[in-house]
Design an enzyme around this catalytic site. Structure first.
Site, mmCIF file in Angstrom:
data_model
loop_
_atom_site.group_PDB
_atom_site.id
_atom_site.type_symbol
_atom_site.label_atom_id
_atom_site.label_comp_id
_atom_site.label_asym_id
_atom_site.label_seq_id
_atom_site.Cartn_x
_atom_site.Cartn_y
_atom_site.Cartn_z
ATOM 1 N N ASP A 42 0.820 -1.203 0.000
ATOM 2 C CA ASP A 42 0.000 0.000 0.000
ATOM 3 C C ASP A 42 0.857 1.259 0.000
ATOM 4 O OD1 ASP A 42 -2.425 -1.223 -0.100
ATOM 5 O OD2 ASP A 42 -2.957 -0.923 1.996
ATOM 6 N N LYS A 64 -3.710 3.514 -2.528
ATOM 7 C CA LYS A 64 -4.884 4.362 -2.675
ATOM 8 C C LYS A 64 -4.564 5.727 -2.084
ATOM 9 C CE LYS A 64 -8.016 0.439 -2.035
ATOM 10 N NZ LYS A 64 -9.049 -0.161 -1.147
ATOM 11 N N MET A 178 -6.467 9.626 9.006
ATOM 12 C CA MET A 178 -6.528 10.401 7.753
ATOM 13 C C MET A 178 -7.495 11.565 7.908
ATOM 14 S SD MET A 178 -4.277 8.746 6.151
ATOM 15 C CE MET A 178 -4.356 9.475 4.518
#
Length: 259
Positions: A42, A64, A178
């Site tokens: 990732d 992502k 996030m």
């Protein structure tokens, strides 16, 4: 697992890489990474951890970012299935812990339902690692009796399915994954729900790495301070009385790295 394993398939290990410091990898995580034939990784896996992968190992990026997915989740699920069925041993490497906002359970379910053997290797979560390196205990006697983890992603300008009244609990620590982009809205909603505007709050960028920066403020002024400091993702937000200990417990302060 809920399905009979495919004996012809290779093994898939869902490995939590932790928040960035390679020294926080578990012994098992490092062993599997160095023995893997393929590593599917990732965006949040740090360069320092990627450097531990042997040069001959195949690497597949499945990262992502906000507004851009190199592979959508269904494609990642199918990729892991195909790689395992090719007979190779696969490590699915995720930042933090793959079962904490990592969608690792979705990938594990896809493998289980298709009869592919897998194992899960927990990693130190971003909440635990970044807060500790920022000098913030998630719980502390007299300050916080519990912790709440929530995602900070926005859709159409709003956080998804968050119960602000429940989150605005002065006796718990709130950790937002996030959460940088949504910080202004988060601050406003928590204050509206009754959490005092002067509640200590901290934003931690690139936690546990040499690039770590932390910005300390209050619930009301942290959005402006984080903006003025130019913080970028990945940034973890911690809100609660425990942040008041960050100055005294600042053991990881790099020159100029804290504010």
């Amino acid at each position: 697992m809920t399905a009979k394993s495919d004996k012809a398939a290779g093994q898939v290990a869902l490995v939590g890489a932790g928040p960035g410091d390679p020294d926080l990898l578990t012994v098992k995580a490092l062993r599997l990474i160095q023995a893997a034939e393929v590593v599917v990784y990732d965006r949040l896996v740090s360069k320092e951890i990627m450097d531990l992968i042997p040069p001959q190992t195949e690497r597949v990026y499945a990262g992502k970012a906000l507004g851009h997915h190199h592979l959508v989740q269904d494609e990642i699920n199918d990729l892991l299935l195909r790689l395992a069925r090719s007979g190779r041993n696969v490590v699915r490497l995720k930042g933090g812990d793959s079962f904490v906002f990592g969608r690792g359970s979705e990938e594990a379910l896809h493998l289980a339902r298709n009869g592919v053997s897998f194992e899960v290797v927990p990693g130190i979560s971003a909440a635990a690692g970044c807060s500790s390196y920022a000098g913030i205990p998630l719980t502390h006697r007299g300050l916080a009796t519990g912790v709440q983890f929530v995602p900070g992603h926005l859709r159409e300008g709003r956080n998804l399915d968050l119960n602000w009244d429940k989150l605005a609990d002065p006796q718990t620590t709130l950790v937002i994954y996030m959460g940088l982009q949504s910080l202004p809205e988060t601050s406003a909603e928590l204050i509206k729900a009754g959490l005092p505007a002067d509640t200590p709050a901290c934003a931690i960028e690139n936690g546990t790495t040499p690039r770590q920066r932390r910005v300390i403020g209050t619930l009301s002024n942290l959005p402006g301070r984080a903006r003025d400091a130019g913080l970028q993702a990945p940034t973890l937000i911690v809100i609660g009385k425990v942040v008041s200990l960050a100055v005294d417990l600042d053991w990881f302060n790099l020159d100029g790295g804290s504010q």
